[in-house]
Design an enzyme around this catalytic site. Sequence first.
Site, PDB file in Angstrom:
ATOM      1  N   PRO A 140     -80.731 -16.550   9.507  1.00 48.17           N
ATOM      2  CG  PRO A 140     -78.781 -15.287   9.465  1.00 48.17           C
ATOM      3  CD  PRO A 140     -79.283 -16.685   9.288  1.00 48.17           C
ATOM      4  CG  ASN A 141     -82.249 -11.015   9.886  1.00 48.46           C
ATOM      5  OD1 ASN A 141     -82.566 -10.575  10.982  1.00 48.46           O
ATOM      6  ND2 ASN A 141     -81.006 -10.940   9.419  1.00 48.46           N
ATOM      7  NE  ARG A 196     -84.572  -9.845   6.016  1.00 48.38           N
ATOM      8  CZ  ARG A 196     -83.749 -10.754   5.510  1.00 48.38           C
ATOM      9  NH1 ARG A 196     -84.169 -11.983   5.273  1.00 48.38           N
ATOM     10  NH2 ARG A 196     -82.517 -10.431   5.250  1.00 48.38           N
ATOM     11  CE1 TYR A 211     -84.455 -11.551   0.762  1.00 44.12           C
ATOM     12  CE2 TYR A 211     -84.811  -9.707   2.245  1.00 44.12           C
ATOM     13  CZ  TYR A 211     -83.958 -10.515   1.530  1.00 44.12           C
ATOM     14  OH  TYR A 211     -82.601 -10.299   1.580  1.00 44.12           O
ATOM     15  CG  ASN A 241     -82.767 -18.601   2.402  1.00 43.63           C
ATOM     16  OD1 ASN A 241     -81.630 -18.110   2.461  1.00 43.63           O
ATOM     17  ND2 ASN A 241     -83.807 -17.921   1.950  1.00 43.63           N
ATOM     18  CB  ALA A 262     -76.712 -12.568   6.255  1.00 40.31           C
ATOM     19  CG  HIS A 292     -73.734 -13.550   1.274  1.00 41.30           C
ATOM     20  ND1 HIS A 292     -73.987 -14.137   0.054  1.00 41.30           N
ATOM     21  CD2 HIS A 292     -74.938 -13.067   1.703  1.00 41.30           C
ATOM     22  CE1 HIS A 292     -75.276 -13.981  -0.239  1.00 41.30           C
ATOM     23  NE2 HIS A 292     -75.866 -13.346   0.742  1.00 41.30           N
ATOM     24  CG  ASP A 320     -65.407 -26.208   7.332  1.00 39.56           C
ATOM     25  OD1 ASP A 320     -65.198 -26.176   6.104  1.00 39.56           O
ATOM     26  OD2 ASP A 320     -64.632 -25.719   8.164  1.00 39.56           O
ATOM     27  CD  GLU A 337     -76.335 -21.333  -1.523  1.00 44.99           C
ATOM     28  OE1 GLU A 337     -75.360 -22.105  -1.618  1.00 44.99           O
ATOM     29  OE2 GLU A 337     -76.251 -20.115  -1.748  1.00 44.99           O
ATOM     30  CG  HIS A 396     -80.042 -17.478  -1.855  1.00 53.74           C
ATOM     31  ND1 HIS A 396     -79.754 -17.190  -0.549  1.00 53.74           N
ATOM     32  CD2 HIS A 396     -79.043 -18.272  -2.308  1.00 53.74           C
ATOM     33  CE1 HIS A 396     -78.619 -17.774  -0.228  1.00 53.74           C
ATOM     34  NE2 HIS A 396     -78.157 -18.431  -1.267  1.00 53.74           N
ATOM     35  CB  ILE A 397     -86.565 -15.397  -1.182  1.00 53.00           C
ATOM     36  CG1 ILE A 397     -86.891 -16.485  -0.150  1.00 53.00           C
ATOM     37  CG2 ILE A 397     -87.817 -14.675  -1.644  1.00 53.00           C
ATOM     38  CD1 ILE A 397     -87.297 -15.942   1.215  1.00 53.00           C
ATOM     39  CB  SER A 398     -83.780 -11.771  -3.322  1.00 57.11           C
ATOM     40  OG  SER A 398     -82.569 -12.091  -2.658  1.00 57.11           O
ATOM     41  NE  ARG A 422     -80.973  -8.142  -2.555  1.00 56.48           N
ATOM     42  CZ  ARG A 422     -81.258  -8.593  -1.323  1.00 56.48           C
ATOM     43  NH1 ARG A 422     -81.525  -9.883  -1.140  1.00 56.48           N
ATOM     44  NH2 ARG A 422     -81.251  -7.758  -0.299  1.00 56.48           N
ATOM     45  NE  ARG A 472     -77.946  -8.426  -0.295  1.00 56.86           N
ATOM     46  CZ  ARG A 472     -78.182  -8.444   1.025  1.00 56.86           C
ATOM     47  NH1 ARG A 472     -78.208  -9.573   1.675  1.00 56.86           N
ATOM     48  NH2 ARG A 472     -78.410  -7.321   1.689  1.00 56.86           N
TER      49      ARG A 472
HETATM   50  C1  DQA Z   1     -81.468 -14.369   1.053  1.00 55.10           C
HETATM   51  C2  DQA Z   1     -80.397 -13.501   0.368  1.00 55.10           C
HETATM   52  C3  DQA Z   1     -79.302 -13.103   1.349  1.00 55.10           C
HETATM   53  O1  DQA Z   1     -78.330 -12.292   0.717  1.00 55.10           O
HETATM   54  C4  DQA Z   1     -79.889 -12.325   2.510  1.00 55.10           C
HETATM   55  O2  DQA Z   1     -78.897 -12.032   3.467  1.00 55.10           O
HETATM   56  C5  DQA Z   1     -81.072 -12.979   3.131  1.00 55.10           C
HETATM   57  C6  DQA Z   1     -82.034 -13.685   2.287  1.00 55.10           C
HETATM   58  C7  DQA Z   1     -82.636 -14.685   0.106  1.00 55.10           C
HETATM   59  O3  DQA Z   1     -83.382 -15.606   0.423  1.00 55.10           O
HETATM   60  O4  DQA Z   1     -82.815 -14.019  -0.920  1.00 55.10           O
HETATM   61  O5  DQA Z   1     -81.289 -12.879   4.338  1.00 55.10           O
HETATM   62  O6  DQA Z   1     -80.871 -15.603   1.423  1.00 55.10           O
END
Ligand code: DQA
Length: 153
Positions: A12-13, A20, A25, A76, A79, A82, A89, A100, A102-104, A109, A113
């Site tokens: 998502p997002n 964003r 990011y 990725n 959210a 978490h 599953d 997995e 994560h960009i950040s 943070r 997270r």
């Molecule tokens: C994220 C980190 C997550 O906590 C956050 O909800 C995101 C992006 C990252 O790529 O850093 O949407 O997965």
Amino acid sequence: MGKKRLFLINGPNLNMLGKREPDTYGKKSLDDVVTLVEQAAADFGYEVTSFQSNHEGDLVDWIQRAEEEAEGIIINPAAYTHTSIALRDAISAISKPVVEIHISNVHERESFRHISMLASVCSGQVVGFGIDGYRLAALGMIQKIESEGRNHS
Ligand code: DQA
């Protein structure tokens, strides 16, 4: 036999990447991410199928699809990382490796997270290298697939 394939799954997002929270990011778009992974994978003869969704169940469907259609998944989960036992599953239900990303740097943070529902069922995790992390995840994934293939032959 068709070309070897990786699934690139974004949660998502991440369709809003570049617009964003650019301080967190970056300014590159999801299309830029896809190109980055496609180029890294092509060097090793892999093709990439990319999917993004804001809906948890759609992400579950694509994780399940990978069992038949891909050698591995770079995900990725955004959210849902978490919160989602459903994604966890789904990853447990398939035999293909999952990385997995994560960009950040989620660990510097908010404390919510710091928890990943998925990390312990993934083959590896890349955190905090910006979108370049997707390339690193692809390289790690391909290395893993290729080395396991050799061990089994
Ligand atoms: C994220 C980190 C997550 O906590 C956050 O909800 C995101 C992006 C990252 O790529 O850093 O949407 O997965």
